[in-house]
Design an enzyme around this catalytic site. Structure first.
Site, mmCIF file in Angstrom:
data_model
loop_
_atom_site.group_PDB
_atom_site.id
_atom_site.type_symbol
_atom_site.label_atom_id
_atom_site.label_comp_id
_atom_site.label_asym_id
_atom_site.label_seq_id
_atom_site.Cartn_x
_atom_site.Cartn_y
_atom_site.Cartn_z
ATOM 1 N N ASP A 1 3.688 4.876 -8.150
ATOM 2 C CA ASP A 1 4.182 4.020 -9.066
ATOM 3 C C ASP A 1 5.563 3.150 -7.973
ATOM 4 O O ASP A 1 5.786 3.910 -7.344
ATOM 5 C CB ASP A 1 5.373 4.595 -10.110
ATOM 6 N N VAL A 2 4.961 1.665 -7.481
ATOM 7 C CA VAL A 2 5.760 1.197 -6.564
ATOM 8 C C VAL A 2 7.547 1.599 -6.375
ATOM 9 O O VAL A 2 8.023 1.249 -5.689
ATOM 10 C CB VAL A 2 5.188 0.158 -5.909
ATOM 11 N N ASN B 1 0.673 -4.368 -1.370
ATOM 12 C CA ASN B 1 -0.364 -5.499 -1.994
ATOM 13 C C ASN B 1 0.112 -5.351 -4.207
ATOM 14 O O ASN B 1 -0.259 -6.283 -4.400
ATOM 15 C CB ASN B 1 -2.045 -4.943 -1.803
ATOM 16 N N TYR C 1 6.948 -14.525 -11.823
ATOM 17 C CA TYR C 1 6.411 -13.978 -11.165
ATOM 18 C C TYR C 1 6.794 -14.983 -9.711
ATOM 19 O O TYR C 1 6.490 -14.456 -8.544
ATOM 20 C CB TYR C 1 4.857 -14.890 -11.500
ATOM 21 N N LYS D 1 7.658 -13.937 -5.775
ATOM 22 C CA LYS D 1 6.768 -14.138 -4.613
ATOM 23 C C LYS D 1 7.382 -14.999 -3.802
ATOM 24 O O LYS D 1 7.145 -15.570 -2.413
ATOM 25 C CB LYS D 1 5.261 -15.332 -5.217
ATOM 26 N N VAL E 1 -7.864 -15.610 -6.923
ATOM 27 C CA VAL E 1 -9.123 -14.546 -6.874
ATOM 28 C C VAL E 1 -8.969 -14.188 -8.497
ATOM 29 O O VAL E 1 -8.677 -13.537 -8.585
ATOM 30 C CB VAL E 1 -7.896 -13.717 -5.697
ATOM 31 N N THR F 1 -9.432 -11.504 -10.335
ATOM 32 C CA THR F 1 -9.567 -10.024 -10.623
ATOM 33 C C THR F 1 -9.200 -9.320 -12.039
ATOM 34 O O THR F 1 -9.112 -10.820 -13.128
ATOM 35 C CB THR F 1 -8.167 -9.578 -9.546
#
Ligand SMILES: NC(=O)c1ccc[n+]([C@@H]2O[C@H](COP(=O)([O-])OP(=O)(O)OC[C@H]3O[C@@H](n4cnc5c(N)ncnc54)[C@H](O)[C@@H]3O)[C@@H](O)[C@H]2O)c1
Length: 294
Positions: A63-64, A90, A157, A161, A190, A192
């Site tokens: 878990d980052v 990522n 978000y 970013k 993308v 995903t």
């Protein structure tokens, strides 16, 4: 033999989507791949697939947000492969989609902790290991086109970013002396499972989850989900990353059509400087030029 052969890359959120695509493309270049991910079931599948393709892979839970897990991962990566040469920060989630007054503090904290603090945690843990062997290496942060220009109804978000682009610019200047090349990947849509990020929301960010899940499900159904579904195939992103790293690109783009919009943004910023330069209030002030940017 490529410049990557025998070297080791750590990819956070590497079990699927863009992270897996990058891990696979670098593995195909001969890198040892360390996948770290919060989702143990997709992690096991990803590990099996890379093994089957003949790529040397180590898959570890991560878990980052948790610095202890980062350090445990680094220790195990070095025990297995000897050294780390590249970090791909990522792992990321989509949170707080919808009107600004509908996003809760949990939504914001989750986005900030995973998308921004997670990148910081990764860099603070892994970069010293890259510095330690003196051979240099790479740090690739995955931002987004949302990091280059604000996206309406996606404030949380966007904020994270934009931060990742800024951190990358700052670190590029800082780490050049250690021969560590920093790049920032800025994709648009993308295909995903990012629109299904709720699957990975940790308990700590769920204090008012019922309200959130309903809001997000509704917002996603009408917007981001369709855009993500219509996005470019994830497989292309890894190939594009290898191409761009080879060429030493700092900003890595995957959607050339966005250039037009970016141009408009830069023109608007330039015009604002022209306005400031003609302002009577600012005439004759001491404003030394600074050129420390990438
Ligand atoms: N898909 C897009 O359209 C798009 C566009 C621009 C940028 N991005 C960025 O690309 C990155 C990857 O997203 P994706 O589209 O592949 O999404 P995805 O949901 O398909 O994959 C994300 C991966 O990260 C993992 N993850 C989530 N939270 C984690 C945590 N706390 N710790 C460790 N791992 C965690 C997930 O389990 C998953 O394997 C993200 O940073 C995202 O913001 C995606």
């Amino acid at each position: 033999m490529s410049r990557y052969t025998g070297k080791t890359v750590v990819v956070s959120g590497g079990a699927e989507g863009i992270g897996f695509s990058i891990a696979r493309a670098l593995g195909q270049q001969g890198m040892n791949v360390v996948l770290g991910d919060i989702d143990r079931s997709t992690l096991a599948k990803a590990e099996a697939q890379l093994q089957q393709e003949g790529i040397a892979v180590l898959a570890l839970p991560l878990d980052v947000v948790d610095t202890k897990q980062w350090h445990a991962l680094a220790e195990q990566a070095i025990a297995r492969f000897g050294a780390i040469h590249m970090l791909v920060n990522n792992a990321g989630i989509g949170s707080g989609v919808g009107k600004l007054e509908d996003a809760s503090i949990d939504d914001w904290r989750w986005a900030i902790d995973v998308n921004m603090v997670g990148v910081l945690n990764g860099a603070q843990c892994i970069v010293p290991h890259i510095k330690a062997h003196g051979e240099g290496g790479w740090l690739l942060n995955v931002a987004s086109m949302a990091g280059m220009s604000g996206v309406p109804f996606a404030g949380a978000y966007t904020a994270t970013k934009v931060a990742v682009v800024g951190m990358s610019e700052a670190w590029a200047g800082e780490l050049a002396a250690d021969n560590i090349r920093v790049s920032v990947l800025c994709p648009a849509f993308v295909k995903t499972r990012i629109h299904l990020s709720e699957r990975n929301r940790q308990q700590a960010y769920k204090s008012n989850n019922n309200r959130f899940e309903n809001t997000t499900a509704a917002a996603n159904a009408s917007g981001p989900a369709q855009l993500v579904e219509a996005g470019i195939p994830a497989e292309l992103v890894g190939l594009r990353v290898v191409e761009a790293l080879d060429a030493g690109e700092f900003y890595i783009f995957t959607h050339p059509s966005h250039r037009k919009h970016m141009k408009k943004r830069f023109e608007a910023i330039d015009k604002a400087f022209v306005k400031a330069a003609s302002s009577p209030i600012l005439q004759g002030i001491d404003d030394p030029e600074i050129t420390n940017f990438v």
